[in-house]
Design a protein around this motif. Structure first.
Motif, mmCIF file in Angstrom:
data_model
loop_
_atom_site.group_PDB
_atom_site.id
_atom_site.type_symbol
_atom_site.label_atom_id
_atom_site.label_comp_id
_atom_site.label_asym_id
_atom_site.label_seq_id
_atom_site.Cartn_x
_atom_site.Cartn_y
_atom_site.Cartn_z
ATOM 1 N N ALA A 73 -4.249 -5.723 -8.654
ATOM 2 C CA ALA A 73 -4.962 -6.424 -7.585
ATOM 3 C C ALA A 73 -3.988 -7.105 -6.632
ATOM 4 C CB ALA A 73 -5.914 -7.457 -8.174
ATOM 5 N N SER A 74 -4.474 -7.449 -5.460
ATOM 6 C CA SER A 74 -3.726 -8.173 -4.440
ATOM 7 C C SER A 74 -2.492 -7.411 -3.971
ATOM 8 C CB SER A 74 -3.323 -9.566 -4.927
ATOM 9 O OG SER A 74 -4.484 -10.327 -5.199
ATOM 10 N N THR A 75 -2.580 -6.096 -3.942
ATOM 11 C CA THR A 75 -1.493 -5.265 -3.438
ATOM 12 C C THR A 75 -1.611 -5.170 -1.922
ATOM 13 O OG1 THR A 75 -1.469 -3.952 -5.470
ATOM 14 C CG2 THR A 75 -0.458 -2.964 -3.521
ATOM 15 N N GLN A 76 -0.526 -5.458 -1.222
ATOM 16 C CA GLN A 76 -0.516 -5.323 0.230
ATOM 17 C C GLN A 76 -0.391 -3.838 0.559
ATOM 18 O OE1 GLN A 76 2.467 -8.694 0.832
ATOM 19 N NE2 GLN A 76 1.417 -8.528 2.805
ATOM 20 N N GLY A 77 -1.492 -3.252 0.993
ATOM 21 C CA GLY A 77 -1.545 -1.818 1.234
ATOM 22 C C GLY A 77 -0.592 -1.322 2.293
ATOM 23 N N CYS A 78 -0.231 -2.168 3.246
ATOM 24 C CA CYS A 78 0.667 -1.727 4.314
ATOM 25 C C CYS A 78 2.095 -1.563 3.814
ATOM 26 C CB CYS A 78 0.622 -2.690 5.497
ATOM 27 S SG CYS A 78 1.253 -4.346 5.136
ATOM 28 N N MET A 79 2.395 -2.071 2.636
ATOM 29 C CA MET A 79 3.747 -2.009 2.094
ATOM 30 C C MET A 79 3.904 -0.933 1.016
ATOM 31 S SD MET A 79 4.871 -4.424 3.930
ATOM 32 C CE MET A 79 6.387 -5.146 3.392
ATOM 33 N N VAL A 80 2.811 -0.202 0.717
ATOM 34 C CA VAL A 80 2.834 0.748 -0.393
ATOM 35 C C VAL A 80 2.540 2.164 0.099
ATOM 36 C CG1 VAL A 80 1.771 1.321 -2.603
ATOM 37 C CG2 VAL A 80 2.063 -1.065 -1.962
ATOM 38 N N PRO A 81 3.497 3.091 -0.058
ATOM 39 C CA PRO A 81 3.215 4.481 0.301
ATOM 40 C C PRO A 81 2.281 5.115 -0.720
ATOM 41 C CG PRO A 81 5.475 4.261 -0.502
ATOM 42 C CD PRO A 81 4.870 2.887 -0.490
ATOM 43 N N VAL A 82 1.437 6.020 -0.239
ATOM 44 C CA VAL A 82 0.520 6.697 -1.155
ATOM 45 C C VAL A 82 1.267 7.702 -2.022
ATOM 46 C CG1 VAL A 82 -1.552 6.411 0.248
ATOM 47 C CG2 VAL A 82 -0.103 8.406 0.591
ATOM 48 N N LYS A 83 0.706 7.960 -3.204
ATOM 49 C CA LYS A 83 1.239 8.947 -4.133
ATOM 50 C C LYS A 83 0.071 9.805 -4.607
ATOM 51 C CE LYS A 83 4.809 5.859 -5.793
ATOM 52 N NZ LYS A 83 5.242 4.989 -6.860
ATOM 53 N N PRO A 84 0.322 11.042 -4.958
ATOM 54 C CA PRO A 84 -0.764 11.899 -5.435
ATOM 55 C C PRO A 84 -1.513 11.266 -6.602
ATOM 56 C CG PRO A 84 1.221 13.192 -5.102
ATOM 57 C CD PRO A 84 1.607 11.745 -4.945
ATOM 58 N N GLY A 85 -2.844 11.285 -6.529
ATOM 59 C CA GLY A 85 -3.682 10.767 -7.602
ATOM 60 C C GLY A 85 -3.828 9.261 -7.630
ATOM 61 N N MET A 86 -3.229 8.558 -6.678
ATOM 62 C CA MET A 86 -3.305 7.090 -6.642
ATOM 63 C C MET A 86 -4.767 6.646 -6.599
ATOM 64 S SD MET A 86 -1.522 4.617 -3.812
ATOM 65 C CE MET A 86 0.075 4.415 -4.592
ATOM 66 N N ARG A 87 -5.086 5.558 -7.301
ATOM 67 C CA ARG A 87 -6.433 4.984 -7.296
ATOM 68 C C ARG A 87 -6.423 3.715 -6.456
ATOM 69 N NH1 ARG A 87 -7.283 2.925 -12.030
ATOM 70 N NH2 ARG A 87 -5.131 3.209 -12.634
ATOM 71 N N ILE A 88 -7.200 3.727 -5.385
ATOM 72 C CA ILE A 88 -7.286 2.592 -4.473
ATOM 73 C C ILE A 88 -8.712 2.069 -4.522
ATOM 74 C CG2 ILE A 88 -7.041 1.832 -2.079
ATOM 75 C CD1 ILE A 88 -5.258 4.419 -1.716
ATOM 76 N N GLU A 89 -8.857 0.776 -4.783
ATOM 77 C CA GLU A 89 -10.188 0.176 -4.839
ATOM 78 C C GLU A 89 -10.247 -1.020 -3.895
ATOM 79 O OE1 GLU A 89 -11.453 -0.557 -8.947
ATOM 80 O OE2 GLU A 89 -9.785 0.744 -9.538
ATOM 81 N N SER A 90 -11.423 -1.262 -3.342
ATOM 82 C CA SER A 90 -11.625 -2.414 -2.467
ATOM 83 C C SER A 90 -11.429 -3.695 -3.250
ATOM 84 C CB SER A 90 -13.045 -2.410 -1.893
ATOM 85 O OG SER A 90 -13.254 -1.266 -1.118
ATOM 86 N N GLN A 91 -10.806 -4.676 -2.608
ATOM 87 C CA GLN A 91 -10.671 -6.000 -3.205
ATOM 88 C C GLN A 91 -11.528 -6.955 -2.396
ATOM 89 O OE1 GLN A 91 -6.855 -7.356 -4.495
ATOM 90 N NE2 GLN A 91 -7.256 -9.430 -3.796
ATOM 91 N N GLN A 92 -12.314 -7.736 -3.075
ATOM 92 C CA GLN A 92 -13.206 -8.676 -2.401
ATOM 93 C C GLN A 92 -12.685 -10.092 -2.577
ATOM 94 O OE1 GLN A 92 -15.452 -7.134 -0.572
ATOM 95 N NE2 GLN A 92 -14.768 -5.250 -1.538
ATOM 96 N N GLY A 93 -12.773 -10.895 -1.517
ATOM 97 C CA GLY A 93 -12.383 -12.296 -1.603
ATOM 98 C C GLY A 93 -10.892 -12.522 -1.499
ATOM 99 N N PRO A 94 -10.420 -13.672 -2.009
ATOM 100 C CA PRO A 94 -9.018 -14.061 -1.830
ATOM 101 C C PRO A 94 -8.071 -13.261 -2.713
ATOM 102 C CG PRO A 94 -10.096 -15.636 -3.253
ATOM 103 C CD PRO A 94 -11.171 -14.671 -2.764
ATOM 104 N N ARG A 95 -6.794 -13.314 -2.355
ATOM 105 C CA ARG A 95 -5.796 -12.647 -3.209
ATOM 106 C C ARG A 95 -5.675 -13.455 -4.482
ATOM 107 N NH1 ARG A 95 0.329 -13.418 -1.078
ATOM 108 N NH2 ARG A 95 0.571 -15.431 -1.992
ATOM 109 N N GLU A 96 -5.257 -12.770 -5.532
ATOM 110 C CA GLU A 96 -5.136 -13.431 -6.823
ATOM 111 C C GLU A 96 -3.896 -14.329 -6.839
ATOM 112 O OE1 GLU A 96 -5.220 -10.581 -9.963
ATOM 113 O OE2 GLU A 96 -7.302 -10.063 -9.573
ATOM 114 N N ILE A 97 -3.996 -15.449 -7.509
ATOM 115 C CA ILE A 97 -2.887 -16.389 -7.611
ATOM 116 C C ILE A 97 -1.739 -15.720 -8.382
ATOM 117 C CG2 ILE A 97 -2.161 -18.585 -8.627
ATOM 118 C CD1 ILE A 97 -4.837 -19.684 -7.841
ATOM 119 N N GLY A 98 -0.528 -15.996 -7.920
ATOM 120 C CA GLY A 98 0.639 -15.420 -8.580
ATOM 121 C C GLY A 98 1.056 -14.104 -7.969
ATOM 122 N N ARG A 99 0.389 -13.640 -6.939
ATOM 123 C CA ARG A 99 0.747 -12.371 -6.285
ATOM 124 C C ARG A 99 1.279 -12.636 -4.915
ATOM 125 N NH1 ARG A 99 1.623 -8.084 -8.421
ATOM 126 N NH2 ARG A 99 0.957 -6.961 -6.640
#
Length: 99
Positions: A73-99
């Motif tokens: 969770a709380s992955t900044q999508g603009c900083m991560v290149p896609v890879k084959p088979g990657m699982r991307i899910e919507s995150q709702q609300g605030p980013r998780e603490i510690g990320r």
């Protein structure tokens, strides 16, 4: 430099990623945020108002591209290149603490 998402790609996709369980084409060099821009229903919601959000700055400043990527969770999508088979899910609300 940038192409409109409405123009469509010039070549066939290089891989398939899963966005909220749906197979979605992706290209080498594309980021998770780029995929989210093509699948607007996969965007996140604001922590304050619950308003829908999509990637904005594309350089790691605004956090509107937060997503759950391969279970992280709380992955900044603009900083991560896609890879084959990657699982991307919507995150709702605030980013998780510690990320």
């Amino acid at each position: 430099m940038f192409r409109s998402v409405h123009e469509g790609p010039a070549t066939r996709s290089d891989m398939i990623v899963l966005v909220n369980g749906a197979e979605t084409p992706a290209w080498n060099g594309e980021t998770v945020a780029g995929v989210l821009l093509r699948v607007p229903s996969a965007g996140r919601t604001s922590a304050v108002s619950g308003a829908p959000r999509l990637p904005y700055c594309q350089m790691g400043v605004c956090f509107d591209c937060l997503a759950i990527v391969d279970g992280v969770a709380s992955t900044q999508g603009c900083m991560v290149p896609v890879k084959p088979g990657m699982r991307i899910e919507s995150q709702q609300g605030p980013r998780e603490i510690g990320r």
